[in-house]
Write a protein that holds these residues in place. Structure first.
Motif, PDB file in Angstrom:
ATOM      1  N   GLN A   1    -130.693  -0.541 144.532  1.00 45.27           N
ATOM      2  CA  GLN A   1    -129.344  -1.102 144.615  1.00 45.27           C
ATOM      3  C   GLN A   1    -129.446  -2.570 145.025  1.00 45.27           C
ATOM      4  OE1 GLN A   1    -126.766   1.261 147.001  1.00 45.27           O
ATOM      5  NE2 GLN A   1    -124.916   0.341 146.175  1.00 45.27           N
ATOM      6  N   LEU A   2    -128.554  -3.379 144.482  1.00 41.76           N
ATOM      7  CA  LEU A   2    -128.656  -4.821 144.687  1.00 41.76           C
ATOM      8  C   LEU A   2    -127.974  -5.238 145.983  1.00 41.76           C
ATOM      9  CD1 LEU A   2    -128.029  -6.052 141.048  1.00 41.76           C
ATOM     10  CD2 LEU A   2    -130.197  -5.625 142.200  1.00 41.76           C
ATOM     11  N   GLN A   3    -128.621  -4.941 147.080  1.00 38.69           N
ATOM     12  CA  GLN A   3    -128.079  -5.344 148.368  1.00 38.69           C
ATOM     13  C   GLN A   3    -129.105  -6.126 149.153  1.00 38.69           C
ATOM     14  OE1 GLN A   3    -126.532  -1.845 150.329  1.00 38.69           O
ATOM     15  NE2 GLN A   3    -124.527  -2.094 149.384  1.00 38.69           N
ATOM     16  N   PHE A   4    -128.590  -6.939 150.049  1.00 33.20           N
ATOM     17  CA  PHE A   4    -129.421  -7.796 150.879  1.00 33.20           C
ATOM     18  C   PHE A   4    -129.229  -7.451 152.349  1.00 33.20           C
ATOM     19  CE2 PHE A   4    -130.591 -10.988 147.739  1.00 33.20           C
ATOM     20  CZ  PHE A   4    -129.580 -10.894 146.791  1.00 33.20           C
ATOM     21  N   VAL A   5    -130.098  -8.015 153.164  1.00 32.49           N
ATOM     22  CA  VAL A   5    -129.917  -7.985 154.610  1.00 32.49           C
ATOM     23  C   VAL A   5    -129.661  -9.412 155.055  1.00 32.49           C
ATOM     24  CG1 VAL A   5    -130.972  -7.512 156.835  1.00 32.49           C
ATOM     25  CG2 VAL A   5    -131.378  -5.966 154.900  1.00 32.49           C
ATOM     26  N   GLU A   6    -128.472  -9.626 155.659  1.00 34.28           N
ATOM     27  CA  GLU A   6    -128.103 -10.953 156.131  1.00 34.28           C
ATOM     28  C   GLU A   6    -128.444 -11.078 157.614  1.00 34.28           C
ATOM     29  OE1 GLU A   6    -124.741  -9.629 153.223  1.00 34.28           O
ATOM     30  OE2 GLU A   6    -125.857  -8.750 154.891  1.00 34.28           O
ATOM     31  N   SER A   7    -128.864 -12.282 158.026  1.00 38.60           N
ATOM     32  CA  SER A   7    -129.166 -12.531 159.441  1.00 38.60           C
ATOM     33  C   SER A   7    -128.979 -14.004 159.742  1.00 38.60           C
ATOM     34  CB  SER A   7    -130.589 -12.087 159.768  1.00 38.60           C
ATOM     35  OG  SER A   7    -131.528 -12.843 159.021  1.00 38.60           O
ATOM     36  N   GLY A   8    -129.033 -14.329 161.022  1.00 43.09           N
ATOM     37  CA  GLY A   8    -128.982 -15.730 161.439  1.00 43.09           C
ATOM     38  C   GLY A   8    -127.656 -16.165 162.025  1.00 43.09           C
ATOM     39  N   GLY A   9    -126.677 -15.293 162.017  1.00 49.26           N
ATOM     40  CA  GLY A   9    -125.394 -15.667 162.587  1.00 49.26           C
ATOM     41  C   GLY A   9    -125.447 -15.743 164.102  1.00 49.26           C
ATOM     42  N   GLY A  10    -124.338 -16.196 164.684  1.00 48.99           N
ATOM     43  CA  GLY A  10    -124.278 -16.292 166.137  1.00 48.99           C
ATOM     44  C   GLY A  10    -123.102 -17.132 166.555  1.00 48.99           C
ATOM     45  N   LEU A  11    -123.105 -17.456 167.845  1.00 46.27           N
ATOM     46  CA  LEU A  11    -122.065 -18.302 168.432  1.00 46.27           C
ATOM     47  C   LEU A  11    -122.598 -19.725 168.513  1.00 46.27           C
ATOM     48  CD1 LEU A  11    -119.397 -18.753 169.985  1.00 46.27           C
ATOM     49  CD2 LEU A  11    -120.623 -18.070 172.068  1.00 46.27           C
ATOM     50  N   VAL A  12    -121.827 -20.669 168.002  1.00 44.44           N
ATOM     51  CA  VAL A  12    -122.247 -22.065 168.017  1.00 44.44           C
ATOM     52  C   VAL A  12    -121.043 -22.938 168.329  1.00 44.44           C
ATOM     53  CG1 VAL A  12    -121.898 -22.334 165.516  1.00 44.44           C
ATOM     54  CG2 VAL A  12    -123.529 -23.818 166.708  1.00 44.44           C
ATOM     55  N   GLN A  13    -121.280 -24.053 168.965  1.00 43.23           N
ATOM     56  CA  GLN A  13    -120.191 -24.972 169.291  1.00 43.23           C
ATOM     57  C   GLN A  13    -119.783 -25.777 168.051  1.00 43.23           C
ATOM     58  OE1 GLN A  13    -121.447 -27.381 172.610  1.00 43.23           O
ATOM     59  NE2 GLN A  13    -120.868 -25.811 174.091  1.00 43.23           N
ATOM     60  N   PRO A  14    -118.557 -26.248 168.022  1.00 43.81           N
ATOM     61  CA  PRO A  14    -118.152 -27.111 166.906  1.00 43.81           C
ATOM     62  C   PRO A  14    -119.097 -28.295 166.777  1.00 43.81           C
ATOM     63  CG  PRO A  14    -116.243 -26.463 168.186  1.00 43.81           C
ATOM     64  CD  PRO A  14    -117.442 -25.965 168.942  1.00 43.81           C
ATOM     65  N   GLY A  15    -119.430 -28.602 165.530  1.00 48.14           N
ATOM     66  CA  GLY A  15    -120.389 -29.663 165.271  1.00 48.14           C
ATOM     67  C   GLY A  15    -121.827 -29.191 165.202  1.00 48.14           C
ATOM     68  N   GLY A 109    -120.098  -2.895 144.507  1.00 52.56           N
ATOM     69  CA  GLY A 109    -120.474  -2.555 145.882  1.00 52.56           C
ATOM     70  C   GLY A 109    -121.690  -3.303 146.377  1.00 52.56           C
ATOM     71  N   TYR A 110    -121.770  -4.588 146.061  1.00 54.52           N
ATOM     72  CA  TYR A 110    -122.936  -5.380 146.420  1.00 54.52           C
ATOM     73  C   TYR A 110    -122.962  -5.805 147.881  1.00 54.52           C
ATOM     74  CZ  TYR A 110    -124.329  -6.093 141.516  1.00 54.52           C
ATOM     75  OH  TYR A 110    -124.754  -5.938 140.229  1.00 54.52           O
ATOM     76  N   TRP A 111    -121.921  -5.547 148.625  1.00 57.93           N
ATOM     77  CA  TRP A 111    -121.840  -6.084 149.983  1.00 57.93           C
ATOM     78  C   TRP A 111    -122.756  -5.354 150.949  1.00 57.93           C
ATOM     79  CZ3 TRP A 111    -119.862 -10.418 149.053  1.00 57.93           C
ATOM     80  CH2 TRP A 111    -118.784 -10.570 148.185  1.00 57.93           C
ATOM     81  N   GLY A 112    -123.435  -6.160 151.793  1.00 54.84           N
ATOM     82  CA  GLY A 112    -124.241  -5.613 152.875  1.00 54.84           C
ATOM     83  C   GLY A 112    -123.436  -5.620 154.161  1.00 54.84           C
ATOM     84  N   GLN A 113    -124.152  -5.625 155.290  1.00 55.33           N
ATOM     85  CA  GLN A 113    -123.460  -5.565 156.584  1.00 55.33           C
ATOM     86  C   GLN A 113    -122.938  -6.926 157.019  1.00 55.33           C
ATOM     87  OE1 GLN A 113    -126.201  -3.668 159.305  1.00 55.33           O
ATOM     88  NE2 GLN A 113    -125.425  -1.650 158.763  1.00 55.33           N
ATOM     89  N   GLY A 114    -123.489  -7.992 156.481  1.00 52.00           N
ATOM     90  CA  GLY A 114    -123.042  -9.323 156.844  1.00 52.00           C
ATOM     91  C   GLY A 114    -123.619  -9.785 158.168  1.00 52.00           C
ATOM     92  N   THR A 115    -123.360 -11.048 158.465  1.00 45.07           N
ATOM     93  CA  THR A 115    -123.771 -11.629 159.748  1.00 45.07           C
ATOM     94  C   THR A 115    -122.612 -12.467 160.263  1.00 45.07           C
ATOM     95  OG1 THR A 115    -125.501 -12.884 160.884  1.00 45.07           O
ATOM     96  CG2 THR A 115    -124.918 -13.637 158.673  1.00 45.07           C
ATOM     97  N   GLN A 116    -122.281 -12.278 161.538  1.00 38.94           N
ATOM     98  CA  GLN A 116    -121.102 -12.924 162.118  1.00 38.94           C
ATOM     99  C   GLN A 116    -121.435 -14.343 162.566  1.00 38.94           C
ATOM    100  OE1 GLN A 116    -117.854 -11.799 162.471  1.00 38.94           O
ATOM    101  NE2 GLN A 116    -117.375 -13.826 163.311  1.00 38.94           N
ATOM    102  N   VAL A 117    -120.577 -15.265 162.167  1.00 37.78           N
ATOM    103  CA  VAL A 117    -120.665 -16.650 162.629  1.00 37.78           C
ATOM    104  C   VAL A 117    -119.389 -16.956 163.406  1.00 37.78           C
ATOM    105  CG1 VAL A 117    -120.695 -19.062 161.919  1.00 37.78           C
ATOM    106  CG2 VAL A 117    -122.146 -17.398 160.739  1.00 37.78           C
ATOM    107  N   THR A 118    -119.560 -17.406 164.632  1.00 36.66           N
ATOM    108  CA  THR A 118    -118.423 -17.770 165.458  1.00 36.66           C
ATOM    109  C   THR A 118    -118.617 -19.199 165.943  1.00 36.66           C
ATOM    110  OG1 THR A 118    -118.149 -15.485 166.198  1.00 36.66           O
ATOM    111  CG2 THR A 118    -117.061 -17.198 167.494  1.00 36.66           C
ATOM    112  N   VAL A 119    -117.637 -20.044 165.645  1.00 39.94           N
ATOM    113  CA  VAL A 119    -117.695 -21.447 166.046  1.00 39.94           C
ATOM    114  C   VAL A 119    -116.620 -21.681 167.094  1.00 39.94           C
ATOM    115  CG1 VAL A 119    -117.687 -23.837 165.282  1.00 39.94           C
ATOM    116  CG2 VAL A 119    -118.458 -22.032 163.720  1.00 39.94           C
ATOM    117  N   ALA A 120    -117.051 -21.889 168.324  1.00 41.42           N
ATOM    118  CA  ALA A 120    -116.098 -22.040 169.417  1.00 41.42           C
ATOM    119  C   ALA A 120    -116.743 -22.827 170.545  1.00 41.42           C
ATOM    120  CB  ALA A 120    -115.649 -20.680 169.922  1.00 41.42           C
ATOM    121  N   SER A 121    -115.875 -23.476 171.351  1.00 36.07           N
ATOM    122  CA  SER A 121    -116.374 -24.267 172.482  1.00 36.07           C
ATOM    123  C   SER A 121    -116.750 -23.348 173.633  1.00 36.07           C
ATOM    124  CB  SER A 121    -115.314 -25.248 172.932  1.00 36.07           C
ATOM    125  OG  SER A 121    -114.902 -26.082 171.886  1.00 36.07           O
TER     126      SER A 121
END
Length: 121
Positions: A1-15, A109-121
């Motif tokens: 099945q054509l799915q990926f594993v996403e990684s690398g997301g996280g909490l980061v400050q603006p800029g 149905g190509y979607w994987g679990q995704g990775t969350q990116v949050t940009v906040a101070s």
């Protein structure tokens, strides 16, 4: 099945910057255009960037042009999304898929679990 594993997301400050990774383990991504997409709470999923199998120039959504860069390493079966100058409005769950078309990804149905990116101070 054509799915990926996403990684690398996280909490980061603006800029700030993040690099997302999209890894395929069960198929060779050389044969596919690969897209990065994102979905914020209460919003529709939107296309962010696309790297085409033809090796032509990548495409970017208007909101990320000049800030995000998509790249692929076929030898590692991996696609990256370098995100710079992040803004709070970039906050979303990020997904990659073996297509640059949201409708096709939905249909197959190509979607994987995704990775969350949050940009906040």
């Amino acid at each position: 099945q054509l799915q990926f594993v996403e990684s690398g997301g996280g909490l980061v400050q603006p800029g700030g910057s993040l690099r997302l990774t999209c890894a395929a383990s069960k198929f060779a991504l050389d044969y596919y255009s690969i897209g990065w997409f994102r979905q914020a709470p209460g919003k529709q999923r939107e296309a962010v960037a696309c790297t085409k199998k033809s090796d032509s120039s990548p495409d970017y959504g208007d909101s990320v042009k000049g800030r995000f860069t998509i790249s692929r390493d076929n030898a590692k079966n991996t696609v990256y999304l370098q995100m710079n100058s992040l803004k709070p409005e970039d906050t979303a769950m990020y997904y990659c898929a073996a297509t640059c078309d949201t409708n096709i990804a939905d249909a197959y149905g190509y979607w994987g679990q995704g990775t969350q990116v949050t940009v906040a101070s």
